[in-house]
Design an enzyme around this catalytic site. Sequence first.
Site, PDB file in Angstrom:
ATOM      1  CE  LYS A  83      40.194  43.409  39.126  1.00 49.83           C
ATOM      2  NZ  LYS A  83      39.626  42.078  38.808  1.00 49.83           N
ATOM      3  CB  SER A 156      36.186  42.717  37.322  1.00 50.63           C
ATOM      4  OG  SER A 156      37.116  41.815  37.932  1.00 50.63           O
ATOM      5  CB  SER A 180      37.587  38.954  36.335  1.00 50.78           C
ATOM      6  OG  SER A 180      36.197  39.001  36.556  1.00 50.78           O
TER       7      SER A 180
END
Length: 450
Positions: A83, A156, A180
């Site tokens: 990420k 996210s 997330s």
Amino acid sequence: MSATDDVLFLPIAELGRRYRDGSLSPTTVTRLTLERIERLDPTLNAFITVTAERALAGAARAEEELRGGLDRGPLHGVPIALKDLVDMAGVPMTCGSRILADHLPERDAAITARLEAVGAVLVGKTNMLEFAYGIVHPDYGQTNNPWDRSRTAGGSSGGSAAAVAAGLCFAAVGTDTGGSIRIPASYCGVAGLKPTYGLVDLEGVFPLSWSLDHAGPLARTSDDARLLLEALTGRSFVLEREVRGLRVGVLRAHAGGEEVEAGVHEVFERACAALHEAGAVLADVEVPDLDLADAALLNVLLPEASAVHARWLSERPGDYAPATRTQLELGFAVPAVTHVRAGQYRRHLSRQFARVFGEVEAILTPTAPWVAPHEDPAVAGDEGAAEARRTGPHNLTGFPALSVNGGFGAGGLPVGLQIVTPPGQDGLALWLGGRLEELLGSVRLPPGPG
């Protein structure tokens, strides 16, 4: 899907066996991975940065080491993504925001260093909601869902979940502050673990809310997620036991509710029935004062996030997406006493869950109340609260929570099941996730371009 692409959906353990018997090589698999990213990512938007040269160099090194007898473990030569809030030295790290568009970290995060040490091939940095705060920045755009590209992959860590689901990597690292990792895992039909708080080192990971943040694995199966977690921590999470006799708590307060879609409820009930038929002992459980968790999560998250961003919010407010800026401004309005009381509630909630875990070994709920929507709801809105209602409490307590695909709901879209276990029992969550995947036959590949 072609036979070539079938390689990219192998379980990690099987990929490793083929590396070691010489029928596949890390270089070949990495080239196939990069070709697939180039072909599919224009419509998925799962990556912000693809590190092709670095990946090919890492693959060549892994291939040479394996041929020479140096075996660094199950992830040696395996394409993995990070990420884009995890530092990788010399590679842009944007957090999905214009604020950090030109940021080049000088050092690797602890996560990156661990993956390099075990010989993983790092193929790139995945797309995310701006600063992991629930809003898409227009400079980067939404990550689209591999099951339906008109819908979000979730937030996210949507880029990590979509990349795994679509075969653009074998596993990926995400972060989770209110759901997330688990919500994108649910929407994309993959496994995603929020580990026990503090289990995965967050040095070099940009914070959203330091007392709620977790980093953890996303992978196509619970077993693959276990292998990534072991690489991130240097610990073993292998567990051998039987489903028969396992005591599972069904948290009815989160199994239903007016926001829960009928298809989600049906998948959840099928999972409960499958566990019962396999010999597990299911019992309804209650957690007192659980209804206060929605507000407590925001009363911790909002001010901590605003503290992180105070300088940039003052100096560069126009570089944030407007809705991100609004959420950051809201954080300054939370009274200190309210933040403190939320901290007191966290301790109370942890005690209540600990009491339940005196009676059962694991708790089962849906992960999210619905299948993937077209857009991510704002964190501080009513829909955002409903979306995170089942995941957020476990950021408050820090207990491990895993989402696995349990089946399919409206429009043939994935439905996630959440398994929660006591702190330190991450291996139990992953083991039970694997058993559910087997019982339900729920591990499938998304349709569409292959």
